[in-house]
Each structure stands twice: as C-alpha cells, then as structure tokens.
Design an enzyme around this catalytic site. Structure first.
Site, PDB file in Angstrom:
ATOM      1  N   GLY A   1       8.329  -4.775   8.311  1.00  0.00           N
ATOM      2  CA  GLY A   1       9.397  -3.979   7.694  1.00  0.00           C
ATOM      3  C   GLY A   1      10.397  -3.440   8.707  1.00  0.00           C
ATOM      4  O   GLY A   1      10.920  -4.175   9.561  1.00  0.00           O
ATOM      5  N   TYR A   2      10.642  -2.141   8.593  1.00  0.00           N
ATOM      6  CA  TYR A   2      11.668  -1.494   9.420  1.00  0.00           C
ATOM      7  C   TYR A   2      11.172  -1.108  10.822  1.00  0.00           C
ATOM      8  O   TYR A   2      11.879  -0.396  11.544  1.00  0.00           O
ATOM      9  CB  TYR A   2      12.189  -0.242   8.696  1.00  0.00           C
ATOM     10  CG  TYR A   2      12.756  -0.527   7.327  1.00  0.00           C
ATOM     11  CD1 TYR A   2      14.021  -1.108   7.183  1.00  0.00           C
ATOM     12  CD2 TYR A   2      12.034  -0.239   6.171  1.00  0.00           C
ATOM     13  CE1 TYR A   2      14.545  -1.368   5.924  1.00  0.00           C
ATOM     14  CE2 TYR A   2      12.561  -0.505   4.902  1.00  0.00           C
ATOM     15  CZ  TYR A   2      13.809  -1.069   4.793  1.00  0.00           C
ATOM     16  OH  TYR A   2      14.336  -1.340   3.547  1.00  0.00           O
ATOM     17  N   ASP A   3       9.995  -1.573  11.198  1.00  0.00           N
ATOM     18  CA  ASP A   3       9.440  -1.183  12.508  1.00  0.00           C
ATOM     19  C   ASP A   3      10.380  -1.452  13.694  1.00  0.00           C
ATOM     20  O   ASP A   3      10.421  -0.636  14.621  1.00  0.00           O
ATOM     21  CB  ASP A   3       8.090  -1.881  12.743  1.00  0.00           C
ATOM     22  CG  ASP A   3       6.961  -1.202  11.981  1.00  0.00           C
ATOM     23  OD1 ASP A   3       7.162  -0.082  11.479  1.00  0.00           O
ATOM     24  OD2 ASP A   3       5.869  -1.789  11.893  1.00  0.00           O
TER      25      ASP A   3
ATOM     26  N   ASP B   1       1.944   3.901  -1.281  1.00  0.00           N
ATOM     27  CA  ASP B   1       3.368   3.729  -1.551  1.00  0.00           C
ATOM     28  C   ASP B   1       4.106   4.467  -0.446  1.00  0.00           C
ATOM     29  O   ASP B   1       3.824   5.634  -0.163  1.00  0.00           O
ATOM     30  CB  ASP B   1       3.749   4.283  -2.924  1.00  0.00           C
ATOM     31  CG  ASP B   1       5.107   3.751  -3.376  1.00  0.00           C
ATOM     32  OD1 ASP B   1       5.349   2.540  -3.230  1.00  0.00           O
ATOM     33  OD2 ASP B   1       5.942   4.546  -3.851  1.00  0.00           O
TER      34      ASP B   1
ATOM     35  N   GLY C   1       0.559  -6.165   6.608  1.00  0.00           N
ATOM     36  CA  GLY C   1       0.730  -5.200   7.698  1.00  0.00           C
ATOM     37  C   GLY C   1       0.035  -3.890   7.370  1.00  0.00           C
ATOM     38  O   GLY C   1      -0.718  -3.336   8.179  1.00  0.00           O
TER      39      GLY C   1
ATOM     40  N   HIS D   1       3.173   7.621   9.753  1.00  0.00           N
ATOM     41  CA  HIS D   1       2.989   8.175   8.413  1.00  0.00           C
ATOM     42  C   HIS D   1       1.707   7.649   7.783  1.00  0.00           C
ATOM     43  O   HIS D   1       0.908   8.391   7.237  1.00  0.00           O
ATOM     44  CB  HIS D   1       4.210   7.798   7.566  1.00  0.00           C
ATOM     45  CG  HIS D   1       4.567   6.326   7.592  1.00  0.00           C
ATOM     46  ND1 HIS D   1       4.619   5.587   8.754  1.00  0.00           N
ATOM     47  CD2 HIS D   1       4.839   5.439   6.584  1.00  0.00           C
ATOM     48  CE1 HIS D   1       4.927   4.333   8.459  1.00  0.00           C
ATOM     49  NE2 HIS D   1       5.062   4.228   7.165  1.00  0.00           N
ATOM     50  N   ARG D   2       1.466   6.351   7.919  1.00  0.00           N
ATOM     51  CA  ARG D   2       0.281   5.745   7.306  1.00  0.00           C
ATOM     52  C   ARG D   2      -0.979   6.202   8.038  1.00  0.00           C
ATOM     53  O   ARG D   2      -1.998   6.512   7.409  1.00  0.00           O
ATOM     54  CB  ARG D   2       0.415   4.210   7.356  1.00  0.00           C
ATOM     55  CG  ARG D   2      -0.739   3.460   6.709  1.00  0.00           C
ATOM     56  CD  ARG D   2      -0.361   2.032   6.371  1.00  0.00           C
ATOM     57  NE  ARG D   2       0.787   2.015   5.482  1.00  0.00           N
ATOM     58  CZ  ARG D   2       2.042   1.742   5.886  1.00  0.00           C
ATOM     59  NH1 ARG D   2       2.289   1.416   7.132  1.00  0.00           N
ATOM     60  NH2 ARG D   2       3.048   1.789   5.030  1.00  0.00           N
TER      61      ARG D   2
ATOM     62  N   THR E   1      -2.872  -4.185  -2.307  1.00  0.00           N
ATOM     63  CA  THR E   1      -1.586  -4.310  -1.620  1.00  0.00           C
ATOM     64  C   THR E   1      -1.275  -5.776  -1.367  1.00  0.00           C
ATOM     65  O   THR E   1      -2.175  -6.581  -1.139  1.00  0.00           O
ATOM     66  CB  THR E   1      -1.575  -3.540  -0.281  1.00  0.00           C
ATOM     67  OG1 THR E   1      -0.290  -3.679   0.318  1.00  0.00           O
ATOM     68  CG2 THR E   1      -2.625  -4.040   0.694  1.00  0.00           C
TER      69      THR E   1
ATOM     70  N   ASN F   1       0.876  -6.302   1.046  1.00  0.00           N
ATOM     71  CA  ASN F   1       1.471  -6.155   2.379  1.00  0.00           C
ATOM     72  C   ASN F   1       0.374  -6.221   3.446  1.00  0.00           C
ATOM     73  O   ASN F   1      -0.405  -5.272   3.615  1.00  0.00           O
ATOM     74  CB  ASN F   1       2.206  -4.810   2.420  1.00  0.00           C
ATOM     75  CG  ASN F   1       2.942  -4.566   3.711  1.00  0.00           C
ATOM     76  OD1 ASN F   1       2.453  -4.917   4.777  1.00  0.00           O
ATOM     77  ND2 ASN F   1       4.109  -3.961   3.622  1.00  0.00           N
TER      78      ASN F   1
HETATM   79  P1  ITT Z   1       2.476  -2.995  -1.660  1.00  0.00           P
HETATM   80  O1  ITT Z   1       1.980  -4.299  -2.188  1.00  0.00           O
HETATM   81  O2  ITT Z   1       1.415  -2.178  -0.974  1.00  0.00           O
HETATM   82  O3  ITT Z   1       3.233  -2.175  -2.695  1.00  0.00           O
HETATM   83  P2  ITT Z   1       5.054  -3.109  -0.334  1.00  0.00           P
HETATM   84  O4  ITT Z   1       5.489  -3.688   0.969  1.00  0.00           O
HETATM   85  O5  ITT Z   1       5.784  -3.530  -1.578  1.00  0.00           O
HETATM   86  O6  ITT Z   1       3.496  -3.392  -0.481  1.00  0.00           O
HETATM   87  P3  ITT Z   1       5.916  -0.362  -0.776  1.00  0.00           P
HETATM   88  O7  ITT Z   1       6.256  -0.581  -2.215  1.00  0.00           O
HETATM   89  O8  ITT Z   1       5.153   0.870  -0.411  1.00  0.00           O
HETATM   90  O9  ITT Z   1       5.041  -1.545  -0.182  1.00  0.00           O
HETATM   91  O10 ITT Z   1       7.259  -0.477   0.042  1.00  0.00           O
HETATM   92  C1  ITT Z   1       7.453   0.195   1.190  1.00  0.00           C
HETATM   93  C2  ITT Z   1       8.429  -0.573   2.063  1.00  0.00           C
HETATM   94  O11 ITT Z   1       8.840   0.362   3.089  1.00  0.00           O
HETATM   95  C3  ITT Z   1       7.760  -1.733   2.790  1.00  0.00           C
HETATM   96  O12 ITT Z   1       7.929  -2.942   2.109  1.00  0.00           O
HETATM   97  C4  ITT Z   1       8.504  -1.730   4.137  1.00  0.00           C
HETATM   98  O13 ITT Z   1       9.709  -2.428   4.025  1.00  0.00           O
HETATM   99  C5  ITT Z   1       8.808  -0.245   4.333  1.00  0.00           C
HETATM  100  N1  ITT Z   1       7.724   0.369   5.129  1.00  0.00           N
HETATM  101  C6  ITT Z   1       6.708   1.153   4.696  1.00  0.00           C
HETATM  102  N2  ITT Z   1       5.885   1.480   5.702  1.00  0.00           N
HETATM  103  C7  ITT Z   1       6.393   0.889   6.788  1.00  0.00           C
HETATM  104  C8  ITT Z   1       6.001   0.820   8.131  1.00  0.00           C
HETATM  105  O14 ITT Z   1       4.877   1.381   8.550  1.00  0.00           O
HETATM  106  N3  ITT Z   1       6.770   0.138   8.976  1.00  0.00           N
HETATM  107  C9  ITT Z   1       7.899  -0.473   8.569  1.00  0.00           C
HETATM  108  N4  ITT Z   1       8.332  -0.487   7.322  1.00  0.00           N
HETATM  109  C10 ITT Z   1       7.583   0.188   6.429  1.00  0.00           C
END
Ligand code: ITT
Length: 186
Positions: free
Chosen positions: A142-144, A65, A11, A169-170, A7, A9
């Site tokens: 993100g949208y937190d 994802d 967070g 969800h996670r 990942t 990300n």
């Molecule tokens: P990876 O490298 O793991 O793919 P990513 O951020 O690109 O990281 P995703 O493709 O799964 O991950 O995109 C999901 C998006 O949805 C993420 O970038 C956030 O903007 C949002 N998101 C997912 N989970 C979230 C959470 O727990 N809180 C806030 N926003 C979340």
C-alpha cells in the site's frame, strides 16, 4: 489457540501473524470478503463486518479495517484508502499533495475479534508521520513507500516487517488484541 483472519491482504496477514506468533496464537487466513458498510468510522465497518462474518462462519474470527488519513487533504483517503490505492496509488497521492507543505498524516487500524462465547473485542492503533515527496523502499504494501513514521527517517517500505510492526498502527492494535486474547484463553 487458532484464530481465522479474514483478509485478502497478504501484507496485513504477514504482519499480524508475526505479532500473534510472539503470543503463541496461531493465525490462519480465511479467504472471504465482507461487505464494508458506508461510514467514515473504521469501527463501524469492523463492528458490522464481525457480526456478518460470525453468522456465516460461526468460528473465532479476526478482521482489520485500516486507512491513511492525510491532514492537508481533510483526512482523505481515510476509509476509502483501499479504493484510492487501487485507482491512483502512491503516485496519485503525491500528485494531490503537490505544492502542499503540510505533509502530516496518520495511519489508523481498527482490529476486531468475535467468537462463539459471545466475546466481541474492538481495538485501535494509530501512528503519526509524514508523507514524503517521492516513493522510497520496496517492502510492505500500500502506501508504505510514501509514509515516514514520527521518530524515523525511513519509510515503512524501508523497514523490516518487525521494525514496521514496532511502530505501526497495526502493530499497536494487534498487540492490544493479542493481550486480550491471551487473557480469554487463560
Ligand atoms: P482486507 O481484505 O483486509 O479488507 P484491504 O487491503 O482491502 O484488505 P482495508 O479495506 O482495510 O484493507 O484497506 C486499507 C487500505 O489502506 C489498504 O488497502 C492499503 O492501501 C492502506 N493501508 C492500510 N494499512 C496499511 C499499511 O500498514 N501500509 C500501507 N498501506 C496501508
């Protein structure tokens, strides 16, 4: 047991590390990316991503994802959540929802694991909630700041990491995955 989480990300990585630590599973981040196929189902992205990454790294791999599905916008941004966040952010979503009374939304997470023994596990977690009218809180990612989970009054961005994990969800998806992995390790 050591598992690599692919990942970009941080967070996500912090949240999943905390969940796995409780089960004694050590998580390391593997800096790589996988092509995300075009599909409106998170599980298709995960299934394909696991196969692709397995061919490349040949070691136990985890991916996540996830996305925010807003009812009044027909499930948008959904599988496009990362792209939409990068381009219009929380402010853009609030603008799209301006004047809409139905603020129901759902976060979904699809988590996947693959290893050398041919095990492939895909699990889900989701949490329902509301999109509030202005951003609140500075934690999370993100949208937190605009999402309040059902049964709470604070946004995910106002909760501690442990509190967010207990609702999110996670948290739900990765607690399931941690249980499966603990069994595989027996
Ligand atoms: P990876 O490298 O793991 O793919 P990513 O951020 O690109 O990281 P995703 O493709 O799964 O991950 O995109 C999901 C998006 O949805 C993420 O970038 C956030 O903007 C949002 N998101 C997912 N989970 C979230 C959470 O727990 N809180 C806030 N926003 C979340």
């Amino acid at each position: 047991m050591k598992v690599k989480f692919v990942t970009g990300n941080m967070g996500k990585f912090a949240e999943v590390s905390a969940i796995f630590a409780e089960q004694g599973i050590e998580l390391e981040r593997l800096e790589d990316e996988y092509p995300e196929i075009q599909s409106d189902r998170l599980e298709d992205v995960v299934d394909w991503g696991l196969d692709w990454l397995w061919e490349r790294h040949k070691q136990p791999i985890i991916i996540d994802d996830s996305g925010l599905f807003i009812k009044g916008l027909g499930g948008f941004p959904g599988v496009f959540s990362a792209y939409v966040f990068k381009n219009i952010g929380c402010a853009g979503i609030l603008k799209l929802l301006d004047g809409l009374d139905d603020r129901e939304a759902e976060f979904m997470c699809c988590a996947g694991y693959a290893d050398e023994a041919g095990n492939k596990v895909v699990v889900f977690g989701c949490v329902e909630g509301q999109i509030i009218r202005r951003e609140m809180g500075t934690g999370g990612f993100g949208y937190d700041p605009i999402f309040v989970p059902a049964g709470e009054e604070r946004t995910f961005a106002q909760l501690s990491l442990e509190e967010k994990n207990s609702h999110s969800h996670r948290g739900k998806a990765f607690r399931k995955l941690a249980q499966v992995l603990s069994k595989l390790m027996e």
